[in-house]
Write an enzyme that holds these catalytic residues in place. Structure first.
Site, PDB file in Angstrom:
ATOM      1  N   ARG A 154      16.481 -45.738  38.378  1.00 56.75           N
ATOM      2  CA  ARG A 154      15.570 -46.279  39.396  1.00 56.75           C
ATOM      3  C   ARG A 154      14.106 -45.986  39.088  1.00 56.75           C
ATOM      4  O   ARG A 154      13.223 -46.374  39.832  1.00 56.75           O
ATOM      5  CB  ARG A 154      15.945 -45.775  40.794  1.00 56.75           C
ATOM      6  CG  ARG A 154      15.657 -44.322  41.039  1.00 56.75           C
ATOM      7  CD  ARG A 154      15.804 -43.932  42.517  1.00 56.75           C
ATOM      8  NE  ARG A 154      15.398 -42.564  42.664  1.00 56.75           N
ATOM      9  CZ  ARG A 154      16.232 -41.544  42.833  1.00 56.75           C
ATOM     10  NH1 ARG A 154      17.513 -41.751  42.897  1.00 56.75           N
ATOM     11  NH2 ARG A 154      15.767 -40.321  42.936  1.00 56.75           N
TER      12      ARG A 154
ATOM     13  N   ARG B 247      20.718 -57.987  58.366  1.00 60.09           N
ATOM     14  CA  ARG B 247      21.798 -57.030  58.109  1.00 60.09           C
ATOM     15  C   ARG B 247      21.767 -55.898  59.135  1.00 60.09           C
ATOM     16  O   ARG B 247      22.804 -55.468  59.636  1.00 60.09           O
ATOM     17  CB  ARG B 247      21.673 -56.461  56.691  1.00 60.09           C
ATOM     18  CG  ARG B 247      22.811 -55.506  56.328  1.00 60.09           C
ATOM     19  CD  ARG B 247      22.662 -54.959  54.933  1.00 60.09           C
ATOM     20  NE  ARG B 247      21.664 -53.898  54.901  1.00 60.09           N
ATOM     21  CZ  ARG B 247      21.276 -53.275  53.798  1.00 60.09           C
ATOM     22  NH1 ARG B 247      21.766 -53.630  52.629  1.00 60.09           N
ATOM     23  NH2 ARG B 247      20.378 -52.311  53.849  1.00 60.09           N
TER      24      ARG B 247
END
Length: 195
Positions: A89, A128
């Site tokens: 990441r 979501r």
């Protein structure tokens, strides 16, 4: 055999696309989040370390994250390939992964970069949050996560871009349309699916 990395901002669909890709290649998805959660649930030494860090509101350090990934990639089911999701990441983790793969005389075959406009990511995450009742997905939290992605994770694409392994995929469209774009890019690299 395929060694893949899927990258994209939160809300890009990389988790669901990653599962579909991995299934079609017969390789495991290696998601740092899943590995951390499994270790916490099992109460392993690693899980206890991770839980303490997360409970304190800190990010798991690169060295610990990399150790977890190295351990997972050393398991038998990942010998024939893998799909990384959530790792590396940042640039430090790219170096850790390079060292590990070079030690096995391996490298990534492709980096799938899902490209989704920021507004689209925010809309998807908001939806979501409503559907799943996730109170932690506030607009401020979503914007913060996207900023972290843009400042820390997006630069890894520059490194992999110089190696010629990045496939930028338009992440806007139906699930099947995006999957078809990904498979077309991987097919063009000569990576053959097992399913």
């Amino acid at each position: 055999m395929a060694r893949l990395l899927i990258v994209g901002p939160q809300g890009s669909g990389k988790g669901t696309q990653g599962v579909r890709i991995a299934e079609s290649f017969g390789i495991p998805v290696v998601s740092t989040g899943d590995v951390f959660r499994a270790n916490v649930a099992e109460g392993t030494d690693l899980g206890l370390q991770v839980k303490e860090i997360i409970d304190a509101g800190r990010l798991v350090p690169d060295e610990l994250t990399s150790a977890v990934v190295r351990d997972r990639l050393s398991q038998a089911d990942a010998a024939g390939g893998f799909l990384l999701d959530g790792y590396p990441r940042n640039l430090g983790q790219v170096l850790h992964l390079d060292e590990f793969l070079e030690g096995r005389d391996e490298s990534l075959d492709a980096v799938i970069a899902l490209v989704v406009p920021r507004d689209e990511s925010i809309d998807r995450l908001r939806k979501r949050a409503e559907e799943q009742g996730r109170a932690d997905d506030t607009e401020e939290v979503i914007a913060h996560r996207l900023s972290i992605y843009e400042s820390e994770t997006a630069p890894i694409l520059g490194v992999y871009g110089t190696r010629g392994v990045v496939d930028e995929i338009d992440g806007v469209g139906s699930f099947d349309e995006v999957t078809a774009r990904i498979f077309a890019a991987l097919d063009a690299r000569g990576l053959s699916r097992s399913v």
